[in-house]
Write an enzyme that holds these catalytic residues in place. Sequence first.
Site, PDB file in Angstrom:
ATOM      1  N   LYS A   1      -2.494   9.618  -5.462  1.00  0.00           N
ATOM      2  CA  LYS A   1      -3.681  10.472  -5.480  1.00  0.00           C
ATOM      3  C   LYS A   1      -3.352  11.928  -5.148  1.00  0.00           C
ATOM      4  CE  LYS A   1      -5.182   9.514  -0.715  1.00  0.00           C
ATOM      5  NZ  LYS A   1      -5.076  10.870  -0.165  1.00  0.00           N
TER       6      LYS A   1
ATOM      7  N   ASP B   1     -10.688  15.084  -0.530  1.00  0.00           N
ATOM      8  CA  ASP B   1      -9.775  13.949  -0.374  1.00  0.00           C
ATOM      9  C   ASP B   1     -10.320  13.004   0.693  1.00  0.00           C
ATOM     10  OD1 ASP B   1      -7.583  12.357  -0.679  1.00  0.00           O
ATOM     11  OD2 ASP B   1      -6.210  13.641   0.441  1.00  0.00           O
TER      12      ASP B   1
ATOM     13  N   GLN C   1     -10.152   1.334   1.985  1.00  0.00           N
ATOM     14  CA  GLN C   1      -9.448   1.916   3.132  1.00  0.00           C
ATOM     15  C   GLN C   1     -10.396   2.677   4.062  1.00  0.00           C
ATOM     16  OE1 GLN C   1      -5.297   3.411   2.426  1.00  0.00           O
ATOM     17  NE2 GLN C   1      -5.946   3.408   0.282  1.00  0.00           N
TER      18      GLN C   1
END
Length: 746
Positions: free
Chosen positions: A43, A232, A263
């Site tokens: 990512k 992010d 996550q």
Amino acid sequence: MTVPEISHAHLEELLLRLNPQQREAAEHAEGPLLIFAGAGSGKTRVLTTRIALLIARRKVWPDRLLAVTFTNKAAREMRSRVAALLGDAQEQETINRMWVGTFHHTAVRMLRRDAERLNLPRSFVIFDDDDTRAAIRRVLEELGLDQKRYPPSMISAQISNAKNELIGPDRYPSRNYFDEVVRRVYVRYDELLRRSGGLDFDDLIGEVVRLLSTDEEARAKWQDRFRYVLVDEYQDTNHAQYVLVKLLAEGHRNIAVVGDDDQSIYSFRGADIRNILDFKKDYPEAAVVHLEQNYRSSQQILDAAFHVIRHNPERAPKKLWTDRVGGEKVTAVQAYNEVEEAEFVADEIERLRRREDRRYADYAVLYRINAQSRAFEDVFGRRRIPYRLVGGVRFWERREVKDMLAYLRFVFNPADTVSFGRIVNVPRRKVGPVTVEKVVAHARTRESTPLAVLDMPEEIPGVNKAAVAPLLRFRDQLQSLRATLGVIRPSELVKQVIEVMGLEAYYDDGTPQGEARLQNLDEVRGLAEEFDTREDPLVGLEEFLTEVALVSDVDAYSEDDEGVTLITLHMVKGLEFPVVFIAGLEEGLLPHQRALDDPSGKEMAEERRLAYVGITRARDRLYLSCAFRRHLFGQSRASFASRFLGDIPQALIAQPAKGAAPAPPPRPGSGGPGYRERMLERQIEEAPARPLVQRFKAGDLVAHPSFGAGTVMKSTLTRSDEELVVRFDKAGVKILSGTLAPLNKR
């Protein structure tokens, strides 16, 4: 400043490094974009390439881009990667003008520019956590509120939660008397901040939200300034951060968020998983890209992670895959207790270092709570295995543990002036450092002990009259403890110190940190029980203090960069290691007891995500361990293997090369509803009959299906079990349960 020029060839080279899904996300032009980026799916490469393309291909000025992440480390990495991608075309000025940083860093920059719009001084100060607690203590004193009943850290946590939900003091609900106390403190604390020209960490986000919500001109300016917003770790945003991002992207809707709902593990900090799962509700036209190709782990490890996480009901469907060939199966083992678990890990580390030429830094041991590190610290220290403890201090150096040991040392030896200086203000007695120095100096002059000269503190030169009464109370408490020396056992003395000195109320501030401190004190008490069997309790105490001193001094390698990483599962996100050990996969530990007691299932879902994060940290090898009996929080009790072990198909599990026994096979449906009930039924079924019968004696020849042939060296009946020490011909010495271990006499 000019927009950097990048050649067409260089752009194509950048894009060739991406897989099709990564390229789709990087080249997305206008409008909202949601990127579900699985663990290890690249990512950061996608985000940085997207920024570089916006600057070079779409001619976006660098300072018109806003990239937000959660750590300064991640922000620095993102900035340096963008600079590398821009190549010769970038200038230092271009990089410096980029808005890449954490939420709080970004908020400070915005507030410095528009402080006057909020009637704030441009030079406002930022209160850290210690400043906040000090300010709240002052407010409590002004309001005449008992700080023992309303600990500043607990009040601070309540106010922080309210600010993260954008609830100001005027809107704080008063559902009960405690809420009313918090509201009153919140009002005065807010006034104190304003008088001081200060903001705390939570205010930084909240004030920017207030600016953008109430000032149309400021909102238009900042929306125009940030034509593209990239976020992010979006799954970790709380409500205030969510609102801030939404306000900035409201006009142009050029918002790209990257995250992984699997996550999301920080709900205790206010993170709301709904922010990422409901992104399409806020932006129905959003493009959605799934990054599922993993560049970190073997397929065996990814499959194990998938089988654990797939049971979560609310998650975006995804399954990670890799084109890596081969890979070791997951090793699952059950040790007898936490010491044998740590010994097994140490054995495997040394075995793999010899066999695969690995460095110590290639290994990480992950665990659910900090108290689990103690067994690994002791075993690694004794065996001279260097380690690095991340996210906290070593067990024996934690504040509350050192406080307790200082009390025990001073009770044992009242001439110990170092321990006296540490404990005289624990709990706080308003005895300042100058007074402590005067007491120690007077004892030295009189050739006496600090405790002895406290018989008449008013005669000590230089001691403030206000300190006399607290010192007398402290003396009386210490003398009552010393009166028990040689009478009560070491573990009982620990308990007495907690009760007489009021340490439970002192450390229990209503926060998870306070709970952890009390658990660590229980751990000290439990460890002292090992010395309760000495005939003379005073000898037992002396041996305990000696043992602790040796353990705390043996770790000569803890600061060495070349060391095994010891870290909690909450701290490890964002890191990766070739070899990972996850310890303590037991019901009540991982998953945590809070999840077992939560009927909503939300806590259990987060525990699954926590296990998923841990599993996906491993690149080459993954070990999962549990213990039959674990000594934790002052108690030794039988444990049951975690349902997460039962979720992993047996086809993915390898037998351990040596050391501990293989983990017990999962019972049918062990991961589904009703597992706790089945676990309790099994506990009743497998409970040893009473009275216990001693099945084995020293010298018996036995056989074990995993360890092979062996000889019983010692058999001891406890209140709930028959504990055996067996020397196996090939596996070495093991400690086993006589009631549950599959042992047969030969």
